[in-house]
Motif scaffolding. Structure first.
Motif, short mmCIF file in Angstrom:
data_model
loop_
_atom_site.label_atom_id
_atom_site.label_comp_id
_atom_site.label_asym_id
_atom_site.label_seq_id
_atom_site.Cartn_x
_atom_site.Cartn_y
_atom_site.Cartn_z
N LEU A 62 2.01 5.22 -11.77
CA LEU A 62 2.14 4.93 -10.28
C LEU A 62 2.13 5.96 -9.53
O LEU A 62 2.61 7.23 -9.67
N LEU A 63 1.22 6.14 -8.44
CA LEU A 63 0.99 7.26 -7.47
C LEU A 63 1.79 6.94 -6.24
O LEU A 63 1.39 5.74 -5.61
N ASN A 64 2.78 7.59 -5.80
CA ASN A 64 3.39 7.47 -4.64
C ASN A 64 2.64 8.11 -3.45
O ASN A 64 2.42 9.37 -3.65
N LEU A 65 2.49 7.34 -2.26
CA LEU A 65 1.63 7.80 -1.17
C LEU A 65 2.26 8.48 -0.15
O LEU A 65 1.65 8.36 0.97
N CYS B 268 0.65 -1.19 0.23
CA CYS B 268 -0.14 0.08 0.12
C CYS B 268 0.68 1.42 -0.11
O CYS B 268 0.43 2.26 0.51
N GLN B 269 1.92 1.11 -0.59
CA GLN B 269 2.92 2.36 -0.48
C GLN B 269 2.46 3.13 -2.14
O GLN B 269 2.88 4.31 -2.07
N ARG B 270 2.23 2.28 -2.89
CA ARG B 270 1.80 2.95 -4.33
C ARG B 270 0.65 2.46 -4.83
O ARG B 270 0.02 1.47 -4.42
N SER C 207 -5.61 0.06 6.27
CA SER C 207 -5.45 0.69 7.57
C SER C 207 -3.86 0.97 7.49
O SER C 207 -3.53 1.59 8.58
N HIS C 208 -3.27 0.87 6.47
CA HIS C 208 -1.73 1.30 6.28
C HIS C 208 -1.44 1.76 5.15
O HIS C 208 -0.44 1.33 4.47
N LEU C 209 -2.17 2.58 4.58
CA LEU C 209 -2.03 3.53 3.41
C LEU C 209 -0.55 4.29 3.44
O LEU C 209 -0.53 4.86 4.53
N GLY C 210 0.18 4.10 2.38
CA GLY C 210 1.63 5.02 2.55
C GLY C 210 2.55 4.08 3.03
O GLY C 210 3.80 4.34 3.16
#
Length: 457
Positions: free
Chosen positions: A177-180, A159-161, A427-430
């Motif tokens: 890709l979207l970096n969070l 869930c990092q990208r 629950s752990h975006l980024g």
């Protein structure tokens, strides 16, 4: 003279008593409003509208005054000390009862319930307190490309990208890709990393299966060559409806594609292909990780499994494993951690949980809206939540265990066929370091983050 004198004495005592009572009533009626409020030193049982009289005790139950005698008089039951002691004892008993009820409440809510139930209830509370914030999308490249309409978003395993497919409005789809990493800020920010070489024409996309290395996107491979990157794997097949990668190590480097009236399983290293003919288009697929099983959902509403250990003599000479039907075309399949249970959704709006041992539906999640769209759903089993976006553009969240609908989130934009949101929930975006819990929603060119409101929780 004796009886007359006795009569005069009685008349005088009665007259004096009437005079005293009349004077006392007139004194009470002349008291100002502020004096009718008992002071902090008055007893707690005395009514606020009744004044305190020196030497008298007011009983609210009997609604009258009683004369108080000195406390050293043991024969007198009404003493100030005894009244205060009675009031203190009543207050103590009341506090004990409240404390007992409070303990029982906390035991019901926290102490007695199992740990998994406790965590599930906490996540339910957090879901109901989520608040929406608009996410700023930035491109760190000088003169980076503009943001286009999102087709769908998908999170990686950490869930990092986010992997995003966007509509370029010229007949092509763009991948990015979207970096969070910046999602935790007061103004949430994500970085967009695109690769202009990875595009697909919409008319040709149903006939193409591609494996794109994530390291070949811009700003994610600082040591990569400046030349045009090469796609890792690309196969042209007709009428591709679904595709799934196999995470089972016994089927390493294998993927499956759902085609028109057939299933294609391929090894990307050896290029060995296996084909299984079906009676309907395969719209959804899911590999098992514990067993060598491939589950397939068809346009006819059938869900069946293929045992990859059994060799097929030909594409048409093979035997199905477990099979069952739902009311309409299957749009999404998800196996739970206990792979005896499979979730399936269809184009009649049904989402059902199936027990594969009994081949029986054990749970149904009401409220999902779908009649023709190809819509996925998302499972957060560790939090006991199921998330799905309907054709009506509403995002619904259910309790997986008892199928209760916890929350319905409307789209920030007016509902239409072209504005159905695509969501990611975790629950752990980024990533593990950031741990920004909540839901990401992509609608048109905008990205929104529904963050847990920790203050309310």
């Amino acid at each position: 003279m004796g009886p007359k004198r006795e009569y005069n004495r009685k008349w005088w005592r009665n007259s004096s008593r009437r005079h005293f009572n009349n004077r006392h009533r007139s004194h009470i009626s002349e008291l100002p409003q502020a004096s009718t409020t008992p002071s902090s030193s008055s007893n707690g049982n005395q009514s606020p509208s009744v004044p305190e009289l020196p030497g008298f005790y007011y009983d609210p139950e009997k609604n009258r005054y009683f004369r108080l005698l000195p406390g050293h008089n043991n024969c007198n039951p009404l003493t100030r000390e005894g009244i205060l002691q009675k009031e203190m004892e009543q207050k103590r008993l009341q506090l004990l009862e409240e404390d007992k009820n409070r303990k029982a409440m906390w035991k019901r809510q926290l102490g007695v319930m199992p740990f998994q139930t406790y965590c599930r209830r906490v996540h339910e509370l957090k879901v109901n307190c989520m608040q929406r914030k608009e996410v700023q999308i930035v491109n760190p490249e000088p003169g980076g490309s503009e943001t286009h309409k999102f087709e769908f978003i998908l999170a990686d395993s950490s869930c990092q990208r986010l992997f995003a497919v966007s509509d370029m409005e010229n007949g092509f789809c763009k991948y990015g890709l979207l970096n969070l990493n910046g999602l935790w800020r007061d103004v949430p920010t994500v970085e967009s990393h695109d690769n202009p070489y990875f595009t697909n024409h919409k008319q040709d996309s149903p006939g193409c299966v591609s494996l794109i290395p994530a390291c070949l996107f811009r700003n994610l491979a600082p040591d990569a060559d400046d030349g045009q990157p090469v796609m890792l794997y690309n196969i042209k097949v007709s009428n591709v409806w679904s595709c799934v990668w196999c995470s089972n190590p016994r089927l390493d480097c294998n993927f499956s594609a759902g085609l028109r009236n057939q299933v294609l399983v391929m090894n990307t290293v050896t290029d060995v292909r296996r084909t299984f003919k079906t009676n309907s288009d395969v719209l959804a697929q899911q590999f098992a990780t514990e067993n060598l099983l491939l589950y397939n959902g068809c346009r006819s509403g059938e869900v069946f499994s293929i045992d990859m250990r059994v060799p097929a003599l030909s594409s048409s000479n093979w035997k199905k494993g477990t099979s069952f039907f739902q009311n309409s075309a299957i749009t999404c399949l998800r196996l739970l951690q206990d792979e005896n249970y499979l979730l399936a959704s269809d184009m009649s709006g049904q989402i059902k949980l199936w027990d594969m041992r009994m081949v029986k539906s054990v749970q149904q999640y009401e409220g999902h809206n779908n009649s023709y769209a190809y819509l996925p759903f998302h499972v957060k089993e560790d939090e006991g939540l199921l998330v799905a976006v309907g054709q009506d553009c509403y995002t619904r969240i259910w309790n997986m265990k008892d199928s209760r609908l916890l929350r319905t989130i409307p789209s920030p934009h007016p509902a239409s066929k072209d504005t159905i949101p695509s969501v990611v929930f975790s629950s752990h975006l980024g990533g593990k370091r950031q741990m920004v819990p909540g839901l990401l929603m992509a609608v048109k060119k905008d990205l929104y983050h529904f963050r847990y409101n920790t203050n309310s929780v």
